[in-house]
Design an enzyme around this catalytic site. Structure first.
Site, PDB file in Angstrom:
ATOM      1  N   ILE A   1     111.815 136.714 115.263  1.00  0.00           N
ATOM      2  CA  ILE A   1     112.004 138.151 114.297  1.00  0.00           C
ATOM      3  C   ILE A   1     112.763 138.954 114.475  1.00  0.00           C
ATOM      4  CG2 ILE A   1     110.587 140.000 113.297  1.00  0.00           C
ATOM      5  CD1 ILE A   1     108.385 138.558 113.267  1.00  0.00           C
ATOM      6  N   GLY A   2     113.407 139.192 113.643  1.00  0.00           N
ATOM      7  CA  GLY A   2     115.135 140.081 114.285  1.00  0.00           C
ATOM      8  C   GLY A   2     115.274 141.796 113.591  1.00  0.00           C
TER       9      GLY A   2
ATOM     10  N   SER B   1     113.517 144.691 115.620  1.00  0.00           N
ATOM     11  CA  SER B   1     113.098 146.146 116.013  1.00  0.00           C
ATOM     12  C   SER B   1     114.873 146.073 116.594  1.00  0.00           C
ATOM     13  CB  SER B   1     112.579 146.107 117.379  1.00  0.00           C
ATOM     14  OG  SER B   1     111.331 146.094 116.832  1.00  0.00           O
TER      15      SER B   1
ATOM     16  N   SER C   1     111.130 138.429 120.730  1.00  0.00           N
ATOM     17  CA  SER C   1     110.415 137.631 121.047  1.00  0.00           C
ATOM     18  C   SER C   1     110.967 135.497 120.748  1.00  0.00           C
ATOM     19  CB  SER C   1     109.238 137.690 121.364  1.00  0.00           C
ATOM     20  OG  SER C   1     108.185 138.695 121.039  1.00  0.00           O
TER      21      SER C   1
ATOM     22  N   GLU D   1     100.779 138.858 109.494  1.00  0.00           N
ATOM     23  CA  GLU D   1     101.098 139.300 110.836  1.00  0.00           C
ATOM     24  C   GLU D   1      99.527 140.583 111.915  1.00  0.00           C
ATOM     25  OE1 GLU D   1     104.254 141.861 111.505  1.00  0.00           O
ATOM     26  OE2 GLU D   1     103.841 141.851 113.916  1.00  0.00           O
TER      27      GLU D   1
END
Ligand SMILES: Cc1cc2nc3c(=O)[nH]c(=O)nc-3n(C[C@H](O)[C@H](O)[C@H](O)COP(=O)(O)OP(=O)(O)OC[C@H]3O[C@@H](n4cnc5c(N)ncnc54)[C@H](O)[C@@H]3O)c2cc1C
Length: 382
Positions: A131-132, A134, A166, A250
């Site tokens: 997941i991009g 932040s 991550s 999530e």
């Protein structure tokens, strides 16, 4: 406007218990073969080979349509598999994001071509996503992201920096939040989601080593990266609405309260069958919390199964769950001196590792302060 919390009780149907027995048998064989050591923190325990073995059993993409490689099973069946894997401390991290988040996003907003391209490979445990969201100056205030996607012939050119990504170094693709329109009037408009092939030219993935000395997350620098137009997820400019829809998936699962479960297991093992009263009380208290959180989390699985999006309740489960999973190593640390000595158990090792990982659990997936803000708004308090 205030909304009441709703946690309808859920009873698992007999088919779920049969499935649970199947998963336990699978896990027992894995442990007997010495394939991995138990660690219930999904974020720091990964094995691509384990993911492929799980995929072969049909336990990734369990709820998706069969034409995309899914199993057309219920959210409750998925819940049972998930909780058994986490409680046993199986290395589920490699496929976790793709299974929990990226694929459901594509099922909801993706094109048929995107679903056919990615979902079967995810279900086989062969394609991993990260997941991009932040960025160095945008975490809680996600709408302030500055990574920009500029239209060029055939797609977009993306430039910016993502951080805390991550498993980017072990993933194939990243669902990346970018700015495609101006932020002037409404910052929440003009955001879009792109599927980024992490092998594309212009991408540099740099490790960030965490407190425990592990390489779990990364900085991802994007320098004029070309992304084809058919890798846009959903509508251009609708990224914020789409991102928000991921949150109930999530935030409500058993991974939000089981991360330190192995500490509890090892503590009970070391305490033995006849523990001191204050140790028995601590174990009883933690067990009661665990059972309550599980019922709340299961209730959300029931609502997801009914097609609802219980984001408010999911935020509550994450907040309480993260607090609980951080409390376990703290309680264990304090009562450790009173436990009987044992030379050959894993208590010390598991506790030390958990103490180093636990601080991050109330940050990942949204900090506690942000979750409490969401809860307060839901209750009409702000
Ligand atoms: C283990 C781990 C894994 C992660 N993995 C990923 C990943 O894969 N992909 C990804 O995109 N991100 C990831 N993140 C990033 C994570 O989502 C952010 O750390 C989080 O959103 C907080 O952002 P920040 O670190 O910039 O802190 P900030 O937003 O700067 O917040 C700093 C502090 O201020 C508080 N604060 C901020 N705003 C408010 C407010 N309005 N009201 C009250 N308090 C406030 C916060 O709660 C926090 O305590 C990961 C983080 C961790 C720890």
């Amino acid at each position: 406007m205030s909304t009441a919390f709703r946690f309808d009780p859920v009873e698992l149907p007999p088919a779920c218990e049969a499935l649970r027995a199947e998963v336990r048998e699978f896990i027992a064989a894995e442990l007997a073969a010495g394939l991995w050591a138990a660690n219930s923190d999904f974020g720091s325990h990964r094995s691509g080979e384990f993911s492929r073995r799980l995929g072969a059993r049909g336990w990734i993409g369990m709820t998706w349509p069969k034409r995309y490689g899914g199993g057309e099973r219920s959210m409750l069946e998925r819940y049972v598999v998930t909780e058994e894997l986490l409680a046993a401390g199986a290395p589920v991290g490699a496929h976790w994001i793709a299974d929990r988040q990226s694929a459901p996003l594509l099922l909801r907003f993706g094109t048929e071509e995107q679903r056919m391209t990615f979902l079967p490979g995810i279900a086989r445990g062969e394609i991993f996503f990260c997941i991009g969201m932040s960025e160095p100056d945008s975490g809680s205030d996600l709408a302030s992201i500055r990574t920009r996607a500029v239209p060029v012939a055939g797609g977009y050119e993306v430039t910016g920096t993502k951080i805390w990504t991550s498993y980017a170094h072990e993933s194939h693709f990243a669902i990346t939040l970018v700015r495609t329109g101006p932020a002037d009037a409404d910052r929440h408009r003009g955001l879009s989601q792109l599927i980024l092939d992490l092998k594309s030219p212009g991408i540099t993935i740099r490790p960030i080593i965490n407190l425990a000395g592990d390489h779990d997350f990364n900085e991802v620098v994007l320098d004029c990266v070309f992304v084809p137009a058919d890798r846009l997820v959903g509508q251009e400019g609708e990224g914020w609405r789409q991102v928000s829809s991921e949150l109930a998936f999530e935030r409500s699962g058993p991974e939000r309260f089981l991360s330190s479960f192995q500490v509890l297991v090892e503590l009970i093992r070391r305490a033995g069958p006849d523990p001191e009263p204050h140790i028995a009380e601590a174990v009883g208290r933690m067990t009661a919390h665990l059972c309550t959180l599980r019922r709340m989390s299961l209730s959300i699985a029931g609502r997801l199964q009914a097609g609802e999006t219980p984001n408010l309740e999911a935020a509550l489960v994450k907040d309480l769950g993260n607090a609980f999973e951080r409390q376990i190593p703290e309680i264990a640390r304090l009562i450790a001196p009173a436990l009987p000595r044992a030379a050959n158990d894993r208590f010390d090792e598991v506790l030390a590792d958990t103490i180093l990982h636990a601080p991050s659990w109330t940050l990942r997936g949204g900090t506690r302060e942000i979750l409490r803000g969401i809860i307060a708004r839901g209750l009409g308090l702000r």
